[in-house]
Design a protein around this motif. Structure first.
Motif, short mmCIF file in Angstrom:
data_model
loop_
_atom_site.label_atom_id
_atom_site.label_comp_id
_atom_site.label_asym_id
_atom_site.label_seq_id
_atom_site.Cartn_x
_atom_site.Cartn_y
_atom_site.Cartn_z
N VAL A 67 0.83 -1.20 0.00
CA VAL A 67 0.00 0.00 0.00
C VAL A 67 0.87 1.26 0.00
O VAL A 67 0.37 2.37 0.05
CB VAL A 67 -0.99 0.03 1.20
CG1 VAL A 67 -2.03 -1.07 1.05
CG2 VAL A 67 -0.26 -0.07 2.51
N GLU A 68 2.18 1.05 -0.05
CA GLU A 68 3.12 2.16 -0.09
C GLU A 68 3.86 2.20 -1.42
O GLU A 68 4.87 2.85 -1.55
CB GLU A 68 4.15 2.02 1.05
CG GLU A 68 3.54 2.03 2.43
CD GLU A 68 2.81 3.32 2.75
OE1 GLU A 68 3.26 4.40 2.33
OE2 GLU A 68 1.76 3.25 3.41
N LYS A 74 -3.31 7.36 -2.96
CA LYS A 74 -3.90 7.50 -1.62
C LYS A 74 -4.68 8.80 -1.56
O LYS A 74 -4.51 9.67 -2.41
CB LYS A 74 -2.80 7.54 -0.57
CG LYS A 74 -1.96 6.29 -0.51
CD LYS A 74 -0.94 6.45 0.57
CE LYS A 74 0.03 5.30 0.55
NZ LYS A 74 1.06 5.46 1.56
N GLN A 75 -5.49 8.90 -0.53
CA GLN A 75 -6.26 10.14 -0.35
C GLN A 75 -5.33 11.35 -0.30
O GLN A 75 -5.68 12.41 -0.76
CB GLN A 75 -7.09 10.08 0.93
CG GLN A 75 -8.34 9.27 0.77
CD GLN A 75 -9.16 9.25 2.04
OE1 GLN A 75 -8.63 9.10 3.12
NE2 GLN A 75 -10.47 9.37 1.89
N GLU A 76 -4.14 11.16 0.25
CA GLU A 76 -3.19 12.27 0.37
C GLU A 76 -2.53 12.61 -0.97
O GLU A 76 -1.89 13.63 -1.09
CB GLU A 76 -2.06 11.93 1.37
CG GLU A 76 -2.52 11.46 2.72
CD GLU A 76 -2.76 9.94 2.76
OE1 GLU A 76 -1.89 9.17 2.35
OE2 GLU A 76 -3.85 9.56 3.21
N THR A 77 -2.63 11.72 -1.95
CA THR A 77 -1.99 11.93 -3.24
C THR A 77 -2.86 12.84 -4.09
O THR A 77 -3.82 12.40 -4.70
CB THR A 77 -1.78 10.59 -3.98
OG1 THR A 77 -1.15 9.67 -3.10
CG2 THR A 77 -0.91 10.77 -5.20
N TYR A 81 -5.74 11.46 -6.68
CA TYR A 81 -6.88 10.94 -5.93
C TYR A 81 -8.14 11.73 -6.27
O TYR A 81 -9.21 11.15 -6.46
CB TYR A 81 -6.62 10.97 -4.42
CG TYR A 81 -7.76 10.35 -3.64
CD1 TYR A 81 -7.78 8.98 -3.41
CD2 TYR A 81 -8.82 11.11 -3.19
CE1 TYR A 81 -8.84 8.39 -2.72
CE2 TYR A 81 -9.89 10.53 -2.51
CZ TYR A 81 -9.89 9.17 -2.28
OH TYR A 81 -10.93 8.59 -1.61
N LYS A 99 -9.65 4.47 0.40
CA LYS A 99 -8.51 5.27 0.83
C LYS A 99 -7.29 5.10 -0.06
O LYS A 99 -6.42 5.96 -0.10
CB LYS A 99 -8.16 4.94 2.26
CG LYS A 99 -9.33 5.22 3.19
CD LYS A 99 -8.94 5.29 4.61
CE LYS A 99 -10.06 5.57 5.56
NZ LYS A 99 -11.35 5.86 5.10
N SER A 100 -7.23 3.99 -0.80
CA SER A 100 -6.08 3.80 -1.69
C SER A 100 -6.49 2.92 -2.87
O SER A 100 -7.42 2.12 -2.77
CB SER A 100 -4.90 3.17 -0.95
OG SER A 100 -5.20 1.86 -0.55
N ARG A 102 -4.64 0.50 -5.82
CA ARG A 102 -3.41 -0.11 -6.33
C ARG A 102 -3.36 0.01 -7.84
O ARG A 102 -4.37 0.26 -8.50
CB ARG A 102 -3.34 -1.56 -5.89
CG ARG A 102 -3.14 -1.69 -4.40
CD ARG A 102 -2.71 -3.09 -4.03
NE ARG A 102 -2.42 -3.14 -2.62
CZ ARG A 102 -3.19 -3.72 -1.72
NH1 ARG A 102 -4.32 -4.29 -2.08
NH2 ARG A 102 -2.85 -3.75 -0.46
#
Length: 164
Positions: A67-68, A74-77, A81, A99-100, A102
């Motif tokens: 997930v990294e 991700k929501q932060e991306t 996103y 939230k993410s 892949r």
């Protein structure tokens, strides 16, 4: 996607597939644009465009189930996103939203993600090289620009299929 949820989903929705290994071999066997060719009608590609294509096709293998990973959204991306949220209403889904996401080849990626994926390797391509290779892939037709302002791109499945 063959393993999600048990491979049957591909049959149910009639999804077409491309053999990534076959596509990679065909792309890597294309004559290099910097080398002279006897037949001017031969299709040629720059070596950096081939390298960027390798990253786009192998991105899921690079990330695995992490997930990294370089291509995980991700929501932060931002703004990637937000792009997916507008298309698929991710934040409106149950349990506080998705939230993410892949990576699968063909999904939209950002220029920054491609650069990040390249940085993981000893002989990484420079940002300028990646940009030049990506723009060439757009010119060739392998990749389409989804959002020029936010530098979002994705593989063009139809062109890749026709290329094979």
């Amino acid at each position: 996607m063959k393993s999600y949820p048990n491979g049957e989903i591909l049959k149910e929705v009639n999804v077409e597939e491309i053999n990534i290994a076959e596509l990679l071999l065909c792309i890597n066997n294309v004559k290099d644009a910097t080398r002279p060719t006897m037949n001017k009608d031969d299709f040629t590609m720059t070596s950096t465009s081939k390298k960027v294509m390798n990253i786009l096709l192998l991105g899921r293998i690079l990330d695995g189930e992490s997930v990294e990973g370089c291509f995980v959204v991700k929501q932060e991306t931002q703004p990637l996103y937000n792009y997916f949220d507008k298309l698929y209403h991710l934040s409106d889904r149950p349990n506080k939203g998705v939230k993410s996401i892949r990576y699968f080849p063909g999904r939209t990626v950002s220029f920054t993600q491609i650069c990040h994926a390249s940085e993981r390797f000893k002989n990484s391509i420079t940002r300028t090289g990646i940009w030049d290779g990506l723009i060439k892939l757009v010119e060739y037709g392998f990749v389409e620009c989804v959002d020029e302002k936010n530098e979002l791109y994705k593989l063009d499945f139809s062109y890749c299929k026709n290329f094979l």
